[in-house]
Design a protein around this motif. Sequence first.
Motif, PDB file in Angstrom:
ATOM      1  N   TYR A 129       0.789  -1.220   0.000  1.00  0.00           N
ATOM      2  CA  TYR A 129       0.000   0.000   0.000  1.00  0.00           C
ATOM      3  C   TYR A 129       0.829   1.281   0.000  1.00  0.00           C
ATOM      4  O   TYR A 129       2.009   1.297   0.335  1.00  0.00           O
ATOM      5  CB  TYR A 129      -0.921   0.031   1.222  1.00  0.00           C
ATOM      6  CG  TYR A 129      -1.675  -1.238   1.464  1.00  0.00           C
ATOM      7  CD1 TYR A 129      -2.463  -1.805   0.469  1.00  0.00           C
ATOM      8  CD2 TYR A 129      -1.588  -1.895   2.687  1.00  0.00           C
ATOM      9  CE1 TYR A 129      -3.160  -2.985   0.693  1.00  0.00           C
ATOM     10  CE2 TYR A 129      -2.281  -3.072   2.919  1.00  0.00           C
ATOM     11  CZ  TYR A 129      -3.060  -3.617   1.922  1.00  0.00           C
ATOM     12  OH  TYR A 129      -3.730  -4.785   2.154  1.00  0.00           O
ATOM     13  N   GLU A 130       0.110   2.374  -0.309  1.00  0.00           N
ATOM     14  CA  GLU A 130       0.675   3.707  -0.126  1.00  0.00           C
ATOM     15  C   GLU A 130       0.642   4.039   1.372  1.00  0.00           C
ATOM     16  O   GLU A 130      -0.004   3.340   2.155  1.00  0.00           O
ATOM     17  CB  GLU A 130      -0.086   4.728  -0.977  1.00  0.00           C
ATOM     18  CG  GLU A 130      -1.603   4.724  -0.816  1.00  0.00           C
ATOM     19  CD  GLU A 130      -2.044   5.495   0.413  1.00  0.00           C
ATOM     20  OE1 GLU A 130      -1.348   6.448   0.794  1.00  0.00           O
ATOM     21  OE2 GLU A 130      -3.076   5.143   0.997  1.00  0.00           O
ATOM     22  N   PRO A 131       1.366   5.098   1.802  1.00  0.00           N
ATOM     23  CA  PRO A 131       1.596   5.306   3.236  1.00  0.00           C
ATOM     24  C   PRO A 131       0.350   5.414   4.108  1.00  0.00           C
ATOM     25  O   PRO A 131       0.339   4.892   5.228  1.00  0.00           O
ATOM     26  CB  PRO A 131       2.411   6.605   3.267  1.00  0.00           C
ATOM     27  CG  PRO A 131       3.133   6.625   1.961  1.00  0.00           C
ATOM     28  CD  PRO A 131       2.178   6.017   0.975  1.00  0.00           C
ATOM     29  N   ALA A 138      -1.211  -0.745  10.114  1.00  0.00           N
ATOM     30  CA  ALA A 138      -0.373  -0.919  11.298  1.00  0.00           C
ATOM     31  C   ALA A 138      -1.128  -0.527  12.561  1.00  0.00           C
ATOM     32  O   ALA A 138      -1.070  -1.224  13.587  1.00  0.00           O
ATOM     33  CB  ALA A 138       0.902  -0.093  11.152  1.00  0.00           C
ATOM     34  N   ALA A 139      -1.867   0.578  12.496  1.00  0.00           N
ATOM     35  CA  ALA A 139      -2.623   1.047  13.660  1.00  0.00           C
ATOM     36  C   ALA A 139      -3.701   0.048  14.065  1.00  0.00           C
ATOM     37  O   ALA A 139      -3.975  -0.137  15.261  1.00  0.00           O
ATOM     38  CB  ALA A 139      -3.245   2.408  13.361  1.00  0.00           C
ATOM     39  N   ASN A 149       7.119  -4.335  14.699  1.00  0.00           N
ATOM     40  CA  ASN A 149       8.573  -4.314  14.856  1.00  0.00           C
ATOM     41  C   ASN A 149       9.226  -3.531  13.716  1.00  0.00           C
ATOM     42  O   ASN A 149       9.939  -2.557  13.941  1.00  0.00           O
ATOM     43  CB  ASN A 149       9.090  -5.753  14.896  1.00  0.00           C
ATOM     44  CG  ASN A 149      10.589  -5.848  15.109  1.00  0.00           C
ATOM     45  OD1 ASN A 149      11.112  -5.335  16.094  1.00  0.00           O
ATOM     46  ND2 ASN A 149      11.284  -6.500  14.187  1.00  0.00           N
ATOM     47  N   ARG A 150       8.955  -3.957  12.490  1.00  0.00           N
ATOM     48  CA  ARG A 150       9.437  -3.252  11.303  1.00  0.00           C
ATOM     49  C   ARG A 150       8.354  -3.344  10.230  1.00  0.00           C
ATOM     50  O   ARG A 150       7.515  -4.240  10.261  1.00  0.00           O
ATOM     51  CB  ARG A 150      10.739  -3.866  10.764  1.00  0.00           C
ATOM     52  CG  ARG A 150      11.932  -3.752  11.699  1.00  0.00           C
ATOM     53  CD  ARG A 150      13.218  -4.171  10.991  1.00  0.00           C
ATOM     54  NE  ARG A 150      14.361  -4.147  11.896  1.00  0.00           N
ATOM     55  CZ  ARG A 150      14.810  -5.207  12.559  1.00  0.00           C
ATOM     56  NH1 ARG A 150      14.217  -6.379  12.403  1.00  0.00           N
ATOM     57  NH2 ARG A 150      15.848  -5.109  13.366  1.00  0.00           N
ATOM     58  N   ARG A 151       8.422  -2.419   9.259  1.00  0.00           N
ATOM     59  CA  ARG A 151       7.403  -2.392   8.208  1.00  0.00           C
ATOM     60  C   ARG A 151       8.044  -2.063   6.871  1.00  0.00           C
ATOM     61  O   ARG A 151       8.951  -1.233   6.798  1.00  0.00           O
ATOM     62  CB  ARG A 151       6.347  -1.335   8.547  1.00  0.00           C
ATOM     63  CG  ARG A 151       5.052  -1.457   7.779  1.00  0.00           C
ATOM     64  CD  ARG A 151       4.073  -0.381   8.221  1.00  0.00           C
ATOM     65  NE  ARG A 151       4.127   0.800   7.368  1.00  0.00           N
ATOM     66  CZ  ARG A 151       3.713   2.001   7.738  1.00  0.00           C
ATOM     67  NH1 ARG A 151       3.252   2.198   8.959  1.00  0.00           N
ATOM     68  NH2 ARG A 151       3.783   3.013   6.895  1.00  0.00           N
ATOM     69  N   TYR A 152       7.543  -2.728   5.818  1.00  0.00           N
ATOM     70  CA  TYR A 152       7.966  -2.410   4.458  1.00  0.00           C
ATOM     71  C   TYR A 152       6.717  -2.237   3.603  1.00  0.00           C
ATOM     72  O   TYR A 152       5.854  -3.122   3.565  1.00  0.00           O
ATOM     73  CB  TYR A 152       8.838  -3.527   3.865  1.00  0.00           C
ATOM     74  CG  TYR A 152       9.361  -3.195   2.482  1.00  0.00           C
ATOM     75  CD1 TYR A 152      10.619  -2.633   2.315  1.00  0.00           C
ATOM     76  CD2 TYR A 152       8.587  -3.425   1.345  1.00  0.00           C
ATOM     77  CE1 TYR A 152      11.101  -2.307   1.053  1.00  0.00           C
ATOM     78  CE2 TYR A 152       9.049  -3.104   0.085  1.00  0.00           C
ATOM     79  CZ  TYR A 152      10.309  -2.547  -0.058  1.00  0.00           C
ATOM     80  OH  TYR A 152      10.773  -2.220  -1.315  1.00  0.00           O
ATOM     81  N   ASP A 153       6.606  -1.096   2.909  1.00  0.00           N
ATOM     82  CA  ASP A 153       5.467  -0.811   2.040  1.00  0.00           C
ATOM     83  C   ASP A 153       5.960  -0.617   0.611  1.00  0.00           C
ATOM     84  O   ASP A 153       6.924   0.119   0.380  1.00  0.00           O
ATOM     85  CB  ASP A 153       4.741   0.457   2.496  1.00  0.00           C
ATOM     86  CG  ASP A 153       4.370   0.420   3.970  1.00  0.00           C
ATOM     87  OD1 ASP A 153       3.867  -0.629   4.418  1.00  0.00           O
ATOM     88  OD2 ASP A 153       4.593   1.432   4.668  1.00  0.00           O
ATOM     89  N   ILE A 187       2.026 -10.554   5.837  1.00  0.00           N
ATOM     90  CA  ILE A 187       2.068 -10.007   4.486  1.00  0.00           C
ATOM     91  C   ILE A 187       0.631  -9.731   4.072  1.00  0.00           C
ATOM     92  O   ILE A 187      -0.165 -10.646   3.877  1.00  0.00           O
ATOM     93  CB  ILE A 187       2.754 -10.988   3.521  1.00  0.00           C
ATOM     94  CG1 ILE A 187       4.157 -11.306   4.041  1.00  0.00           C
ATOM     95  CG2 ILE A 187       2.826 -10.409   2.118  1.00  0.00           C
ATOM     96  CD1 ILE A 187       4.699 -12.612   3.564  1.00  0.00           C
ATOM     97  N   SER A 188       0.294  -8.460   3.961  1.00  0.00           N
ATOM     98  CA  SER A 188      -1.090  -8.037   3.782  1.00  0.00           C
ATOM     99  C   SER A 188      -1.483  -7.984   2.313  1.00  0.00           C
ATOM    100  O   SER A 188      -0.660  -7.687   1.449  1.00  0.00           O
ATOM    101  CB  SER A 188      -1.275  -6.649   4.416  1.00  0.00           C
ATOM    102  OG  SER A 188      -2.611  -6.222   4.316  1.00  0.00           O
ATOM    103  N   CYS A 189      -2.755  -8.258   2.041  1.00  0.00           N
ATOM    104  CA  CYS A 189      -3.443  -8.099   0.762  1.00  0.00           C
ATOM    105  C   CYS A 189      -3.775  -9.447   0.123  1.00  0.00           C
ATOM    106  O   CYS A 189      -2.902 -10.294  -0.080  1.00  0.00           O
ATOM    107  CB  CYS A 189      -2.668  -7.243  -0.242  1.00  0.00           C
ATOM    108  SG  CYS A 189      -3.712  -6.792  -1.661  1.00  0.00           S
ATOM    109  N   THR A 190      -5.050  -9.608  -0.221  1.00  0.00           N
ATOM    110  CA  THR A 190      -5.519 -10.839  -0.863  1.00  0.00           C
ATOM    111  C   THR A 190      -5.083 -10.940  -2.317  1.00  0.00           C
ATOM    112  O   THR A 190      -5.145 -12.018  -2.907  1.00  0.00           O
ATOM    113  CB  THR A 190      -7.057 -10.918  -0.812  1.00  0.00           C
ATOM    114  OG1 THR A 190      -7.609  -9.819  -1.556  1.00  0.00           O
ATOM    115  CG2 THR A 190      -7.563 -10.864   0.621  1.00  0.00           C
ATOM    116  N   ASP A 191      -4.643  -9.820  -2.903  1.00  0.00           N
ATOM    117  CA  ASP A 191      -4.242  -9.797  -4.314  1.00  0.00           C
ATOM    118  C   ASP A 191      -2.724  -9.791  -4.468  1.00  0.00           C
ATOM    119  O   ASP A 191      -2.205  -9.496  -5.539  1.00  0.00           O
ATOM    120  CB  ASP A 191      -4.839  -8.551  -4.995  1.00  0.00           C
ATOM    121  CG  ASP A 191      -4.928  -8.685  -6.515  1.00  0.00           C
ATOM    122  OD1 ASP A 191      -4.922  -9.822  -7.014  1.00  0.00           O
ATOM    123  OD2 ASP A 191      -5.007  -7.641  -7.199  1.00  0.00           O
TER     124      ASP A 191
END
Length: 242
Positions: A129-131, A138-139, A149-153, A187-191
């Motif tokens: 996703y975008e920020p 995350a919220a 802990n850490r995040r990558y977008d 790891i988020s997102c069904t697509d």
Amino acid sequence: MLGNSPGPFRVGVLALANDQVIERDLARLLPPEVLTFTTRIAFGGDCTMEQLAKMAPQLAEAAQLLNPEVALDAVIFGCTSGTIAIGPETIRDAIQSVRPGALAVNPVEAASGALRHLGSRRINLVTPYEPEIAARMAAQFEAAGFAINRRYDFGITASEDISRVQPEAILEAAARLGGEGAEATFISCTDFQSLDVLERIETKTGIPAVSSNQAMAWDILASLGVANGVPGYGRLLSGIPS
């Protein structure tokens, strides 16, 4: 001569119009005795909170179109960011207003349950996703009692581009976050094409990897009491509690 309908378990899937991954993933994760029926929800263009929230009025009608003459055991809403934008309670109310006997499943609550099952409270988060959407994601997990802990977008705005991210890129992103200080990677997102690299992510990071579609399959199997594991797709599905 007429007999019973096929399959002891029936699951409806509300998929976004441009999702190219969820049906393929669920077909690989759910056993033959769990039949799935899919309908599509209108969605396209930019993936923003405003656009995602516009799906809410479609949910009840879409759920009603899922093989309307057949009782369903569960109905999946197949959008992780859409769950954040609309809200799990609103989604559940819409589905159960027309499918009162069905379990309403969404990726966010399924992932939260899966992470708790694994004993993971401190997580790394990988999103396409975008920020703004990533921060809301995350919220949501923090509000549910998890620490990020850490995040990558990946910063993708055009929804049709999400399924174009290659599995190796997702693997690289998760590996970059590593395993230090975390108890699992979500790891988020069904697509997102993450299913085929979940076990490689676990090998590289040393911690469990959970994806949106994998978590929903786990939720369905555990809730329906289908206790056989699904090898090859991460620790979560290596054994399903009955």
